[in-house]
Design an enzyme around this catalytic site. Structure first.
Site, PDB file in Angstrom:
ATOM      1  N   ASP A   1       0.833  -1.207   0.000  1.00 46.11           N
ATOM      2  CA  ASP A   1       0.000   0.000   0.000  1.00 46.11           C
ATOM      3  C   ASP A   1       0.870   1.261   0.000  1.00 46.11           C
ATOM      4  O   ASP A   1       1.862   1.339   0.732  1.00 46.11           O
ATOM      5  CB  ASP A   1      -0.871  -0.020   1.266  1.00 46.11           C
ATOM      6  CG  ASP A   1      -1.938   1.056   1.262  1.00 46.11           C
ATOM      7  OD1 ASP A   1      -2.772   1.043   0.357  1.00 46.11           O
ATOM      8  OD2 ASP A   1      -1.924   1.906   2.169  1.00 46.11           O
TER       9      ASP A   1
ATOM     10  N   GLU B   1      14.660 -15.151   0.262  1.00 48.64           N
ATOM     11  CA  GLU B   1      15.035 -16.286   1.117  1.00 48.64           C
ATOM     12  C   GLU B   1      14.091 -17.471   0.919  1.00 48.64           C
ATOM     13  O   GLU B   1      14.363 -18.568   1.400  1.00 48.64           O
ATOM     14  CB  GLU B   1      14.953 -15.874   2.601  1.00 48.64           C
ATOM     15  CG  GLU B   1      15.996 -14.876   3.033  1.00 48.64           C
ATOM     16  CD  GLU B   1      15.664 -14.303   4.422  1.00 48.64           C
ATOM     17  OE1 GLU B   1      14.778 -14.841   5.128  1.00 48.64           O
ATOM     18  OE2 GLU B   1      16.290 -13.288   4.779  1.00 48.64           O
TER      19      GLU B   1
END
Ligand code: NOJ
Length: 568
Positions: free
Chosen positions: A222, A274
């Site tokens: 956002d 990751e």
């Protein structure tokens, strides 16, 4: 009622690709308005779970769910009080886990919303900041300043809230006297956080991990262009925003699209990287300048960002062509896919935008204010929205579909003032009708007994009133009906999932009349969109795969109509 799930394997096979986000057709779920299972008039996670079969049958590759976190709902969930839990109105963390697993089993990725520009004023950090007082480490997590003028009675600068009025709210000291002000670029209950503060940085990284660990495939970010502010807080004055494309790079706005943002998103990208399978980000970035948008998409930053220039582009061939070319060129320069979007929960629905005279332009604004008083031809709007859908789904890259677009829903323009919920309405004293018109709960059944299948029978009234006639555009009214907007989307998505030319890749413009957008994609695919008033002849040797409307008796492509062609 759920649609039979007859094509999930096609969507699923797209999602086996490691770079699924470069191709994905993503369905935006505004949870308050999608499906209400418990009958309180507000959509919920149980409702989403009950409709996952519908979404698999529709053929989407992913869903994006607007904020579902605990929230006082001063801005429909964009005021988050706890980023690592679920708002009780929507359900529980266990239900969210179950929903993620069920979506994955259907081959659907799950993207959720993260709101890093501001919290709720009920977030623990802000409550602590108010209690701790000026100069404290707790206050440093937000942007507090003394006011200007006598007794600090004036806001610290001239910044304006996106919802109207000044962007500052004054605090009250424990002894009852007026205190410092805090910045809030949206509602007073949405204090902006200070991204120079290490607690803020680590808190959001931990939140990303929390949800990635639960299997979430990505985040829509956002106000991604708003996190960093000029800490000197200079007045904006008459600086425009967006800044013009040709202005030098050393001119920056004090609170939008500041260079320091990029370093933050590099730390986010490192966390996403990751994980396997690949997690992805999509930025909500209103910067207007394609070059500056692409800067967020360098290969160690965000994966994708909404292309709002396309959303705002009037239905005029030369304008659309310019936006498409600029988008593809600037994204190619950083190796990122374009992300096409026609609507969302902040803007007037495309049917009603395209229903207006396009020569007057489309507003960048998230609201209807510019449309009031302009006559609407909703039949033309629907024809154009359907053609625009085929255009969007044929262009290279990913695409987002806002719930109800697949039904051809128009904006609801006559919500009574006292039923409106959007804070914009309050902050502009009703001058701006806000965004409720695109957030009305969607119709599942034609039956008008209460809520058009949004809630169970006998439930509380939907949180926003549904208009009469909503049933004609319901899922049950359109399902299986040849030529309906729902069947158009289902056909287009099925082809998109199976056709090797679609999704990520290249396109080439074809020779065509000026009012026509015609392009090919290898192998053997073409899209023709007639944006002009007169029918145009199609290539003789092509087979029509799907069309947004009937062709003329002699096989020409009528005004405001699009086709996908298999080239011989
Ligand atoms: C953008 C969101 O899409 C909108 O709904 C919200 O009001 C603002 N950001 C503030 O969070």
């Amino acid at each position: 009622m759920t649609l039979t799930q007859d094509r999930p394997t096609l969507a699923a096979s797209r999602n086996d690709l490691p770079t699924w986000w470069r191709n994905a057709a993503v369905y935006q779920i505004y949870p308050r308005s999608f499906a209400d299972a418990n009958g309180d008039g507000v959509g919920d996670i149980a409702g989403i779970r009950s409709r996952l079969g519908y979404l698999a049958g529709l053929g989407v590759n992913a869903i994006w769910i607007n904020p579902w976190y605990p929230s006082p709902m001063k801005d429909a969930g964009y005021d988050v009080s706890d980023y690592r839990d679920i708002e009780p109105v929507f359900g529980t963390l266990d239900e969210a886990d179950a929903m993620i697993a069920e979506a994955h089993a259907l081959g659907i990725k799950v993207i959720i919303d993260i709101v890093p520009n501001h919290t709720s004023d009920q977030h623990r950090f802000f409550v602590e900041a108010l209690a701790a007082g000026p100069g404290s480490p707790e206050r440093d997590r937000f942007i507090f300043r003394p006011g200007r003028g006598e007794d600090g009675a004036l806001p610290p600068n001239d910044w304006q809230s996106c919802f109207g009025g000044p962007a500052w709210t004054r605090t009250t000291n424990p002894d009852g006297t007026p205190g410092d002000w805090y910045l809030r670029l949206f509602a007073p209950e949405q204090p902006d956080v200070n991204w120079d503060n290490e607690d803020i940085r680590s808190e959001f990284l931990a939140t990303l991990r929390f949800w990635f660990d639960r299997g979430v495939d990505g985040f829509r970010i956002d106000v991604a262009h708003g996190l960093v502010k000029d800490s000197a807080l200079p007045d904006v004055g008459d600086l425009p925003f967006p800044l013009p494309e040709d202005w030098p790079d050393d001119v920056d706005h004090p609170h939008w699209d500041r260079p320091g943002i990029h370093e933050i998103f590099r730390t986010w990208r490192a966390v996403a990287d990751e994980y396997a399978p690949q997690r992805a980000f999509c930025g909500e970035i209103w910067v207007g300048r394609p070059r500056r948008l692409a800067a967020y998409l360098r290969d160690d930053e965000l994966h994708t960002a909404f292309n709002f220039d396309f959303l705002m582009c009037p239905w005029l061939a030369s304008d659309l062509r310019t936006v498409i070319d600029a988008t593809l060129a600037t994204h190619a320069a950083v190796g990122a896919p374009a992300t096409w979007v026609l609507g969302n929960h902040d803007v007037c629905r495309p049917v009603s935008r395209y229903a207006r005279d396009q020569r007057l332009g489309q507003p960048m604004d998230r609201n209807l204010v510019h449309f009031l008083g302009r006559p609407a031809d909703l039949d033309a709007g629907l024809r154009r929205a359907r053609a625009a859908a085929l255009l969007m789904l044929a262009l290279p890259g990913s695409a987002y579909i806002y719930e109800g677009e697949e039904l051809g829903l128009p904006e609801v323009e006559d919500i009574p003032l006292d039923a409106m919920q959007d804070p914009t309405v309050k902050q502009t004293f009703g001058a701006d009708p806000g965004r409720d018109g695109c957030r009305v709960p969607i119709p599942w059944d034609a039956d008008a007994s209460g809520n058009y299948g949004f809630s169970p029978a006998g439930a509380s009234a939907p949180w926003l009133p549904q208009p009469s006639g909503w049933g004609e555009r319901s899922v049950s009214a359109e399902q299986g009906v040849p030529g309906s907007t729902l069947e158009l989307y289902r056909s287009a998505l099925a082809i998109r999932n199976a056709h090797p030319a679609l999704g990520d890749g290249d396109m080439q413009w074809l020779d065509s009349p000026a009012d026509v957008l015609a392009f090919s994609r290898e192998p053997g695919f073409a899209c023709w969109v007639n944006v002009g008033p007169e029918p145009v002849a199609l290539p003789a040797d092509a087979k029509v795969l799907v069309r947004s409307g009937d062709l003329t008796a002699d096989g020409a492509l009528p005004s405001d109509t699009a086709v996908w062609l298999e080239l011989g």
